[in-house]
Write a protein that holds these residues in place. Structure first.
Motif, PDB file in Angstrom:
ATOM      1  N   VAL A 115      50.566  45.582 -25.281  1.00  0.00           N
ATOM      2  CA  VAL A 115      49.637  45.580 -24.153  1.00  0.00           C
ATOM      3  C   VAL A 115      48.379  46.353 -24.511  1.00  0.00           C
ATOM      4  O   VAL A 115      47.249  45.894 -24.283  1.00  0.00           O
ATOM      5  CB  VAL A 115      50.296  46.192 -22.904  1.00  0.00           C
ATOM      6  CG1 VAL A 115      49.277  46.302 -21.769  1.00  0.00           C
ATOM      7  CG2 VAL A 115      51.488  45.355 -22.453  1.00  0.00           C
ATOM      8  N   SER A 116      48.554  47.530 -25.100  1.00  0.00           N
ATOM      9  CA  SER A 116      47.411  48.369 -25.464  1.00  0.00           C
ATOM     10  C   SER A 116      46.528  47.688 -26.500  1.00  0.00           C
ATOM     11  O   SER A 116      45.294  47.708 -26.393  1.00  0.00           O
ATOM     12  CB  SER A 116      47.914  49.718 -25.989  1.00  0.00           C
ATOM     13  OG  SER A 116      46.843  50.523 -26.410  1.00  0.00           O
ATOM     14  N   ARG A 117      47.157  47.069 -27.516  1.00  0.00           N
ATOM     15  CA  ARG A 117      46.371  46.422 -28.568  1.00  0.00           C
ATOM     16  C   ARG A 117      45.587  45.238 -28.015  1.00  0.00           C
ATOM     17  O   ARG A 117      44.414  45.035 -28.373  1.00  0.00           O
ATOM     18  CB  ARG A 117      47.273  45.992 -29.717  1.00  0.00           C
ATOM     19  CG  ARG A 117      47.780  47.138 -30.576  1.00  0.00           C
ATOM     20  CD  ARG A 117      48.395  46.655 -31.866  1.00  0.00           C
ATOM     21  NE  ARG A 117      49.592  45.853 -31.654  1.00  0.00           N
ATOM     22  CZ  ARG A 117      50.840  46.312 -31.731  1.00  0.00           C
ATOM     23  NH1 ARG A 117      51.060  47.585 -32.015  1.00  0.00           N
ATOM     24  NH2 ARG A 117      51.865  45.509 -31.547  1.00  0.00           N
ATOM     25  N   ILE A 118      46.214  44.446 -27.164  1.00  0.00           N
ATOM     26  CA  ILE A 118      45.519  43.291 -26.600  1.00  0.00           C
ATOM     27  C   ILE A 118      44.351  43.743 -25.729  1.00  0.00           C
ATOM     28  O   ILE A 118      43.232  43.209 -25.826  1.00  0.00           O
ATOM     29  CB  ILE A 118      46.493  42.395 -25.820  1.00  0.00           C
ATOM     30  CG1 ILE A 118      47.325  41.568 -26.808  1.00  0.00           C
ATOM     31  CG2 ILE A 118      45.747  41.474 -24.846  1.00  0.00           C
ATOM     32  CD1 ILE A 118      48.334  40.649 -26.178  1.00  0.00           C
ATOM     33  N   ASP A 119      44.577  44.733 -24.885  1.00  0.00           N
ATOM     34  CA  ASP A 119      43.491  45.182 -24.027  1.00  0.00           C
ATOM     35  C   ASP A 119      42.367  45.820 -24.839  1.00  0.00           C
ATOM     36  O   ASP A 119      41.185  45.712 -24.480  1.00  0.00           O
ATOM     37  CB  ASP A 119      44.024  46.148 -22.967  1.00  0.00           C
ATOM     38  CG  ASP A 119      44.803  45.420 -21.873  1.00  0.00           C
ATOM     39  OD1 ASP A 119      44.606  44.201 -21.724  1.00  0.00           O
ATOM     40  OD2 ASP A 119      45.593  46.070 -21.167  1.00  0.00           O
ATOM     41  N   GLU A 120      42.711  46.461 -25.945  1.00  0.00           N
ATOM     42  CA  GLU A 120      41.679  47.025 -26.815  1.00  0.00           C
ATOM     43  C   GLU A 120      40.855  45.912 -27.462  1.00  0.00           C
ATOM     44  O   GLU A 120      39.610  46.002 -27.526  1.00  0.00           O
ATOM     45  CB  GLU A 120      42.316  47.898 -27.897  1.00  0.00           C
ATOM     46  CG  GLU A 120      41.361  48.414 -28.953  1.00  0.00           C
ATOM     47  CD  GLU A 120      40.285  49.334 -28.416  1.00  0.00           C
ATOM     48  OE1 GLU A 120      39.237  49.478 -29.090  1.00  0.00           O
ATOM     49  OE2 GLU A 120      40.472  49.905 -27.325  1.00  0.00           O
ATOM     50  N   VAL A 121      41.512  44.858 -27.935  1.00  0.00           N
ATOM     51  CA  VAL A 121      40.788  43.733 -28.523  1.00  0.00           C
ATOM     52  C   VAL A 121      39.869  43.088 -27.493  1.00  0.00           C
ATOM     53  O   VAL A 121      38.697  42.792 -27.773  1.00  0.00           O
ATOM     54  CB  VAL A 121      41.774  42.697 -29.099  1.00  0.00           C
ATOM     55  CG1 VAL A 121      41.077  41.368 -29.374  1.00  0.00           C
ATOM     56  CG2 VAL A 121      42.399  43.216 -30.385  1.00  0.00           C
ATOM     57  N   LEU A 122      40.367  42.874 -26.292  1.00  0.00           N
ATOM     58  CA  LEU A 122      39.543  42.247 -25.263  1.00  0.00           C
ATOM     59  C   LEU A 122      38.371  43.142 -24.866  1.00  0.00           C
ATOM     60  O   LEU A 122      37.270  42.644 -24.598  1.00  0.00           O
ATOM     61  CB  LEU A 122      40.396  41.906 -24.041  1.00  0.00           C
ATOM     62  CG  LEU A 122      41.508  40.879 -24.283  1.00  0.00           C
ATOM     63  CD1 LEU A 122      42.236  40.565 -22.983  1.00  0.00           C
ATOM     64  CD2 LEU A 122      40.967  39.592 -24.903  1.00  0.00           C
ATOM     65  N   SER A 123      38.587  44.449 -24.861  1.00  0.00           N
ATOM     66  CA  SER A 123      37.485  45.367 -24.576  1.00  0.00           C
ATOM     67  C   SER A 123      36.420  45.292 -25.665  1.00  0.00           C
ATOM     68  O   SER A 123      35.213  45.330 -25.380  1.00  0.00           O
ATOM     69  CB  SER A 123      38.009  46.796 -24.460  1.00  0.00           C
ATOM     70  OG  SER A 123      38.830  46.955 -23.314  1.00  0.00           O
ATOM     71  N   ARG A 124      36.856  45.188 -26.913  1.00  0.00           N
ATOM     72  CA  ARG A 124      35.907  45.060 -28.017  1.00  0.00           C
ATOM     73  C   ARG A 124      35.092  43.779 -27.884  1.00  0.00           C
ATOM     74  O   ARG A 124      33.873  43.774 -28.092  1.00  0.00           O
ATOM     75  CB  ARG A 124      36.654  45.074 -29.354  1.00  0.00           C
ATOM     76  CG  ARG A 124      37.276  46.412 -29.707  1.00  0.00           C
ATOM     77  CD  ARG A 124      38.207  46.284 -30.921  1.00  0.00           C
ATOM     78  NE  ARG A 124      37.487  45.835 -32.119  1.00  0.00           N
ATOM     79  CZ  ARG A 124      38.099  45.430 -33.231  1.00  0.00           C
ATOM     80  NH1 ARG A 124      39.432  45.404 -33.296  1.00  0.00           N
ATOM     81  NH2 ARG A 124      37.384  45.053 -34.279  1.00  0.00           N
ATOM     82  N   ILE A 125      35.777  42.693 -27.556  1.00  0.00           N
ATOM     83  CA  ILE A 125      35.082  41.412 -27.388  1.00  0.00           C
ATOM     84  C   ILE A 125      34.098  41.492 -26.241  1.00  0.00           C
ATOM     85  O   ILE A 125      32.936  41.062 -26.352  1.00  0.00           O
ATOM     86  CB  ILE A 125      36.103  40.283 -27.170  1.00  0.00           C
ATOM     87  CG1 ILE A 125      36.888  40.007 -28.459  1.00  0.00           C
ATOM     88  CG2 ILE A 125      35.410  39.003 -26.682  1.00  0.00           C
ATOM     89  CD1 ILE A 125      38.051  39.048 -28.287  1.00  0.00           C
ATOM     90  N   ASP A 126      34.543  42.036 -25.114  1.00  0.00           N
ATOM     91  CA  ASP A 126      33.674  42.105 -23.936  1.00  0.00           C
ATOM     92  C   ASP A 126      32.445  42.964 -24.200  1.00  0.00           C
ATOM     93  O   ASP A 126      31.325  42.626 -23.780  1.00  0.00           O
ATOM     94  CB  ASP A 126      34.455  42.669 -22.747  1.00  0.00           C
ATOM     95  CG  ASP A 126      35.459  41.676 -22.175  1.00  0.00           C
ATOM     96  OD1 ASP A 126      35.351  40.481 -22.494  1.00  0.00           O
ATOM     97  OD2 ASP A 126      36.348  42.113 -21.419  1.00  0.00           O
ATOM     98  N   ALA A 127      32.627  44.096 -24.884  1.00  0.00           N
ATOM     99  CA  ALA A 127      31.492  44.982 -25.152  1.00  0.00           C
ATOM    100  C   ALA A 127      30.490  44.306 -26.079  1.00  0.00           C
ATOM    101  O   ALA A 127      29.268  44.385 -25.861  1.00  0.00           O
ATOM    102  CB  ALA A 127      31.985  46.291 -25.754  1.00  0.00           C
ATOM    103  N   ALA A 128      31.003  43.636 -27.125  1.00  0.00           N
ATOM    104  CA  ALA A 128      30.100  42.943 -28.052  1.00  0.00           C
ATOM    105  C   ALA A 128      29.385  41.791 -27.356  1.00  0.00           C
ATOM    106  O   ALA A 128      28.188  41.564 -27.573  1.00  0.00           O
ATOM    107  CB  ALA A 128      30.887  42.433 -29.258  1.00  0.00           C
ATOM    108  N   ALA A 129      30.113  41.066 -26.515  1.00  0.00           N
ATOM    109  CA  ALA A 129      29.505  39.957 -25.785  1.00  0.00           C
ATOM    110  C   ALA A 129      28.397  40.460 -24.856  1.00  0.00           C
ATOM    111  O   ALA A 129      27.324  39.857 -24.763  1.00  0.00           O
ATOM    112  CB  ALA A 129      30.572  39.204 -24.994  1.00  0.00           C
ATOM    113  N   ALA A 130      28.658  41.573 -24.182  1.00  0.00           N
ATOM    114  CA  ALA A 130      27.649  42.131 -23.273  1.00  0.00           C
ATOM    115  C   ALA A 130      26.380  42.510 -24.035  1.00  0.00           C
ATOM    116  O   ALA A 130      25.263  42.293 -23.554  1.00  0.00           O
ATOM    117  CB  ALA A 130      28.221  43.343 -22.542  1.00  0.00           C
TER     118      ALA A 130
END
Length: 249
Positions: free
Chosen positions: A16-31
């Motif tokens: 759960v932690s790894r997936i949410d970390e990956v999605l946070s990385r994607i979201d931040a880069a996308a923003a």
């Protein structure tokens, strides 16, 4: 934005932690790039992973409302996706590894999108096998934007790639939908960025010169460089170890 981690006690908290970390990385880069992270497909690179590892990762990404797919690097590992834990889950299957012509039949049967059309004989083998099976498959043209001899792919020039796309556009069973690359293997972020940016620029030139509205996919970026890839326009990021943990020996 990323949904908070689930409190389901049956879920592996590390996953759960790894997936949410990956999605946070994607979201931040996308923003940073003025994009929406939810528009980017997270491709689970499942090399050497078991159905028991893959199934909960699929469920978690679905619960986050993300576009997702599963991708195999090796033809000999495709059979595991027939396991009851994975069969019939409706997740698109991709093939992302270096392909041999004698495996074209198996890959055509398995994958809805084939990322690694890196030379003419592969395109011909895939077309022949798709015709024999009565299947239609989407493909990406692999481009060697880093110039590294260890990597497959066409030269990163319009004169090299456009004839390939034109030949594929003439196929009755294969449809070219974009480009794929593996970023430069270096700790120099500027060199990695240059290798990924050049793929986006090449796609734009191919689209403009051939008038292709449906040639939009950019498969680039993996666990270590996904932020740069997203900032440079990736539509598909291939993520393995950042979600599953270190790959088994």
């Amino acid at each position: 934005m990323t949904t908070p981690a689930s409190a389901d006690p049956q879920l592996d908290p590390q996953l759960v932690s790894r997936i949410d970390e990956v999605l946070s990385r994607i979201d931040a880069a996308a923003a940073r790039a003025g994009r929406d992270g939810a528009d980017i497909t997270v491709l689970l690179a499942t090399k050497l992973r078991t159905p028991e590892q893959i199934a909960p990762a699929v469920d978690l990404l679905r619960s986050r409302g993300r576009l997702l797919a599963v991708g195999e690097n090796r033809a000999q590992e495709m059979a595991k996706h027939k396991d009851p834990l994975l069969a019939g889950n409706g997740v698109p299957r991709h093939f992302i590894g270096r392909l041999q012509t004698n495996k074209a039949r198996d890959v055509v049967a398995f994958a809805e999108l084939i990322h690694s059309v890196d030379r003419d004989d592969i395109a011909e083998a895939l077309e022949r096998r798709a015709e024999m099976a009565g299947l239609h498959r989407d493909v990406l043209v692999q481009v060697n934007t880093s110039g590294e001899e260890s990597k497959g792919g066409y030269d990163p020039t319009p004169d090299s790639v456009i004839p390939v796309v034109q030949r594929l556009r003439g196929s009755q069973v294969l449809r070219p939908v974009g480009l794929m690359t593996i970023g430069a293997n270096t700790s120099d972020d500027a060199a990695v960025r240059a290798s990924l940016r050049s793929l986006r620029e090449l796609r734009e030139e191919v689209r403009e010169r051939l008038g292709l509205d449906d040639f939009e996919q950019l498969s680039m970026g993996m666990s270590g460089d996904l932020e740069i890839a997203v900032e440079e326009g990736a539509t598909i990021v291939r993520v393995g170890s950042a979600i599953f943990g270190p790959r088994p020996a």
